[in-house]
Write a protein that holds these residues in place. Structure first.
Motif, mmCIF file in Angstrom:
data_model
loop_
_atom_site.group_PDB
_atom_site.id
_atom_site.type_symbol
_atom_site.label_atom_id
_atom_site.label_comp_id
_atom_site.label_asym_id
_atom_site.label_seq_id
_atom_site.Cartn_x
_atom_site.Cartn_y
_atom_site.Cartn_z
ATOM 1 N N PHE A 6 23.873 44.725 71.958
ATOM 2 C CA PHE A 6 23.154 45.171 70.773
ATOM 3 C C PHE A 6 21.776 45.695 71.180
ATOM 4 O O PHE A 6 21.165 45.203 72.141
ATOM 5 C CB PHE A 6 22.983 44.024 69.776
ATOM 6 C CG PHE A 6 24.205 43.733 68.963
ATOM 7 C CD1 PHE A 6 24.447 44.415 67.773
ATOM 8 C CD2 PHE A 6 25.125 42.784 69.375
ATOM 9 C CE1 PHE A 6 25.569 44.149 67.015
ATOM 10 C CE2 PHE A 6 26.250 42.515 68.625
ATOM 11 C CZ PHE A 6 26.477 43.199 67.439
ATOM 12 N N PHE A 7 21.287 46.682 70.465
ATOM 13 C CA PHE A 7 19.935 47.184 70.686
ATOM 14 C C PHE A 7 19.327 47.555 69.342
ATOM 15 O O PHE A 7 20.036 47.773 68.356
ATOM 16 C CB PHE A 7 19.928 48.367 71.659
ATOM 17 C CG PHE A 7 20.740 49.551 71.218
ATOM 18 C CD1 PHE A 7 20.163 50.616 70.520
ATOM 19 C CD2 PHE A 7 22.098 49.631 71.512
ATOM 20 C CE1 PHE A 7 20.902 51.709 70.118
ATOM 21 C CE2 PHE A 7 22.851 50.726 71.118
ATOM 22 C CZ PHE A 7 22.254 51.766 70.427
ATOM 23 N N ASP A 8 18.012 47.615 69.292
ATOM 24 C CA ASP A 8 17.296 47.877 68.047
ATOM 25 C C ASP A 8 17.299 49.366 67.710
ATOM 26 O O ASP A 8 17.147 50.220 68.593
ATOM 27 C CB ASP A 8 15.842 47.416 68.155
ATOM 28 C CG ASP A 8 15.700 45.907 68.142
ATOM 29 O OD1 ASP A 8 16.596 45.243 67.604
ATOM 30 O OD2 ASP A 8 14.688 45.400 68.665
ATOM 31 N N VAL A 9 17.457 49.659 66.435
ATOM 32 C CA VAL A 9 17.188 50.998 65.912
ATOM 33 C C VAL A 9 16.344 50.833 64.651
ATOM 34 O O VAL A 9 16.308 49.768 64.038
ATOM 35 C CB VAL A 9 18.475 51.784 65.582
ATOM 36 C CG1 VAL A 9 19.260 52.102 66.838
ATOM 37 C CG2 VAL A 9 19.333 51.044 64.575
ATOM 38 N N GLU A 10 15.690 51.894 64.285
ATOM 39 C CA GLU A 10 14.827 51.894 63.101
ATOM 40 C C GLU A 10 15.457 52.735 61.996
ATOM 41 O O GLU A 10 16.026 53.805 62.265
ATOM 42 C CB GLU A 10 13.463 52.479 63.459
ATOM 43 C CG GLU A 10 12.487 52.543 62.298
ATOM 44 C CD GLU A 10 11.173 53.175 62.702
ATOM 45 O OE1 GLU A 10 10.398 53.535 61.790
ATOM 46 O OE2 GLU A 10 10.915 53.311 63.915
ATOM 47 N N VAL A 11 15.381 52.238 60.778
ATOM 48 C CA VAL A 11 15.803 53.033 59.618
ATOM 49 C C VAL A 11 14.694 54.046 59.357
ATOM 50 O O VAL A 11 13.636 53.719 58.820
ATOM 51 C CB VAL A 11 16.034 52.142 58.385
ATOM 52 C CG1 VAL A 11 16.441 53.012 57.196
ATOM 53 C CG2 VAL A 11 17.094 51.088 58.667
ATOM 54 N N ARG A 12 14.958 55.277 59.788
ATOM 55 C CA ARG A 12 13.920 56.295 59.689
ATOM 56 C C ARG A 12 13.769 56.809 58.268
ATOM 57 O O ARG A 12 12.660 57.055 57.777
ATOM 58 C CB ARG A 12 14.260 57.463 60.627
ATOM 59 C CG ARG A 12 13.217 58.552 60.675
ATOM 60 C CD ARG A 12 11.902 58.038 61.231
ATOM 61 N NE ARG A 12 10.908 59.102 61.343
ATOM 62 C CZ ARG A 12 9.674 58.898 61.737
ATOM 63 N NH1 ARG A 12 9.280 57.678 62.049
ATOM 64 N NH2 ARG A 12 8.824 59.893 61.823
ATOM 65 N N SER A 13 14.905 56.996 57.581
ATOM 66 C CA SER A 13 14.857 57.476 56.198
ATOM 67 C C SER A 13 16.109 57.012 55.478
ATOM 68 O O SER A 13 17.097 56.608 56.102
ATOM 69 C CB SER A 13 14.726 59.003 56.133
ATOM 70 O OG SER A 13 15.859 59.621 56.725
ATOM 71 N N MET A 14 16.071 57.074 54.158
ATOM 72 C CA MET A 14 17.194 56.678 53.317
ATOM 73 C C MET A 14 17.332 57.715 52.208
ATOM 74 O O MET A 14 16.340 58.309 51.777
ATOM 75 C CB MET A 14 16.966 55.278 52.723
ATOM 76 C CG MET A 14 16.655 54.212 53.773
ATOM 77 S SD MET A 14 16.195 52.586 53.083
ATOM 78 C CE MET A 14 17.799 51.997 52.550
ATOM 79 N N GLY A 15 18.577 57.931 51.765
ATOM 80 C CA GLY A 15 18.781 58.927 50.720
ATOM 81 C C GLY A 15 19.922 58.532 49.795
ATOM 82 O O GLY A 15 20.898 57.918 50.222
ATOM 83 N N ARG A 16 19.788 58.874 48.524
ATOM 84 C CA ARG A 16 20.830 58.620 47.539
ATOM 85 C C ARG A 16 21.800 59.794 47.565
ATOM 86 O O ARG A 16 21.468 60.901 47.188
ATOM 87 C CB ARG A 16 20.209 58.476 46.156
ATOM 88 C CG ARG A 16 21.172 58.051 45.070
ATOM 89 C CD ARG A 16 21.632 56.633 45.233
ATOM 90 N NE ARG A 16 20.533 55.670 45.290
ATOM 91 C CZ ARG A 16 20.691 54.372 45.486
ATOM 92 N NH1 ARG A 16 21.904 53.878 45.665
ATOM 93 N NH2 ARG A 16 19.649 53.564 45.522
ATOM 94 N N GLU A 17 23.017 59.552 48.045
ATOM 95 C CA GLU A 17 23.994 60.619 48.231
ATOM 96 C C GLU A 17 24.934 60.775 47.040
ATOM 97 O O GLU A 17 25.532 61.839 46.856
ATOM 98 C CB GLU A 17 24.813 60.374 49.503
ATOM 99 C CG GLU A 17 23.980 60.207 50.771
ATOM 100 C CD GLU A 17 23.196 61.446 51.133
ATOM 101 O OE1 GLU A 17 23.527 62.533 50.616
ATOM 102 O OE2 GLU A 17 22.231 61.344 51.926
ATOM 103 N N ALA A 18 25.117 59.718 46.264
ATOM 104 C CA ALA A 18 25.974 59.731 45.082
ATOM 105 C C ALA A 18 25.732 58.419 44.350
ATOM 106 O O ALA A 18 24.992 57.549 44.835
ATOM 107 C CB ALA A 18 27.446 59.875 45.468
ATOM 108 N N ASP A 19 26.349 58.257 43.191
ATOM 109 C CA ASP A 19 26.221 56.987 42.480
ATOM 110 C C ASP A 19 26.734 55.862 43.372
ATOM 111 O O ASP A 19 27.906 55.847 43.768
ATOM 112 C CB ASP A 19 27.041 57.012 41.188
ATOM 113 C CG ASP A 19 26.395 57.846 40.099
ATOM 114 O OD1 ASP A 19 25.267 58.315 40.312
ATOM 115 O OD2 ASP A 19 27.041 58.036 39.045
#
Length: 322
Positions: A6-19
């Motif tokens: 396992f290795f770390d990643v960062e949530v760079r961005s988030m988006g609402r794609e549908a309901d």
């Protein structure tokens, strides 16, 4: 880097794609390149609350960021709720390198069927098919267009059918599959009823042309009902020998994974249904009663690996490289 690390990643961005569908763009915290992957691949994601989940990659292979999309399952086991309610841009999660149980094979022609969130592994496949120049068709099914993610990202160069139940009722799968050519490779991802219907309709096909990605276990993969003296799942008791020489008894009606956990051993696992591959374990010796929905016929025949969350032993002992 091992595919098991396992290795770390960062949530760079988030988006609402549908309901009910949220996308996450993941990147290395230092901007380092992430491991390469191919269409159909998924990643194991260890969430900060300790839950381990699998999500299909739906970005472009070679993109410096990985993208996954998560459906908020109100009756789920907590993973999707945590992603939707707790994760934010800047959050850290742990992941493992991509694995692919749903790889895209070279073919003269492709037919893709995606149901709901099943579009996530299919989207990179459609892009790859379009780039290859092979004829392809995508049928994307959903309850409504509001619930269907990535409608604006479907590539040109083939035939795309968008079918929403609230607009057109039940889609005529039999007609679609009946018109498929003899060289067509079929790729399907979606809910269980969709996969069950497709599986029944393609029973006469050459099995090498039919490819499924499952969100739930295939009922046909389970062993027959219990016989005399057997447990409720049709399995008798047996022993498992581990790499350090320890012997763990697996009672009838108990999975290998459950028996190991009761003995204080905690291998990585997630779905507990034989569909994700997280608990895949090398087998040194012993006859395996395969009950997963992942391994191919050739892989089962080789007898050198198993999913310990569902599969069992046909004899008295299995020796695992664990």
């Amino acid at each position: 880097m091992s595919t098991l690390d396992f290795f770390d990643v960062e949530v760079r961005s988030m988006g609402r794609e549908a309901d009910g569908v949220l996308s996450l763009a993941l990147q290395h915290p230092l901007g380092d390149p992430l491991p390469a992957w191919e269409p159909g691949a998924h990643i194991d994601v260890l969430l900060p609350n300790g839950l381990l989940r699998q999500y299909s990659l739906c970005s472009e292979p070679g993109d410096p960021r990985w993208r996954v999309a998560v459906l908020h399952e109100k009756a789920g086991r907590g993973g999707s709720a945590f992603v939707h309610e707790e994760l934010r841009p800047g959050s850290k999660v742990q992941v493992r390198a991509p694995r692919n149980n749903f790889s895209l094979a070279p073919a003269a022609e492709y037919l893709f069927i995606a149901g709901g969130i099943g579009i996530t592994p299919v989207l990179p496949m459609v892009r790859a098919a379009a780039a290859s120049g092979a004829p392809w068709r995508l049928v994307y099914l959903g309850r409504s267009r509001r619930s269907m993610a990535f409608l604006g990202e479907l590539p040109d160069g083939g035939t795309v059918t968008i079918h929403a139940d609230d607009e057109g009722g039940r889609f005529p799968l039999a007609s679609l599959l009946g018109a498929a050519g003899a060289q067509t490779h079929l790729y399907v991802c979606g809910p269980g009823p969709l996969l069950g219907a497709v599986q029944e309709l393609t029973a006469p096909w050459d099995g090498s042309r039919v490819h499924f990605e499952r969100f739930a276990a295939d009922p046909a993969a389970a062993s027959p009902a219990a016989g005399p003296g057997e447990g409720p799942d049709g399995g008798s008791s047996f022993d498992v020998e581990l790499a350090d020489g320890a012997i763990v008894e697996v009672p009838a009606g108990t999975t290998i994974l459950e028996a190991l956990e009761a003995a204080g051993r905690f291998p990585l696992s997630s779905c507990r249904e034989g569909i994700c591959g997280t608990c895949e374990t090398p087998v040194v010796s012993g006859e395996i009663d395969h009950r997963d929905s992942l391994l191919s016929g050739d892989e089962r025949a080789a007898g050198d690996t198993m999913m310990i969350c569902v599969s069992r032993c046909r004899g008295q002992r299995l020796v695992l490289d664990l």
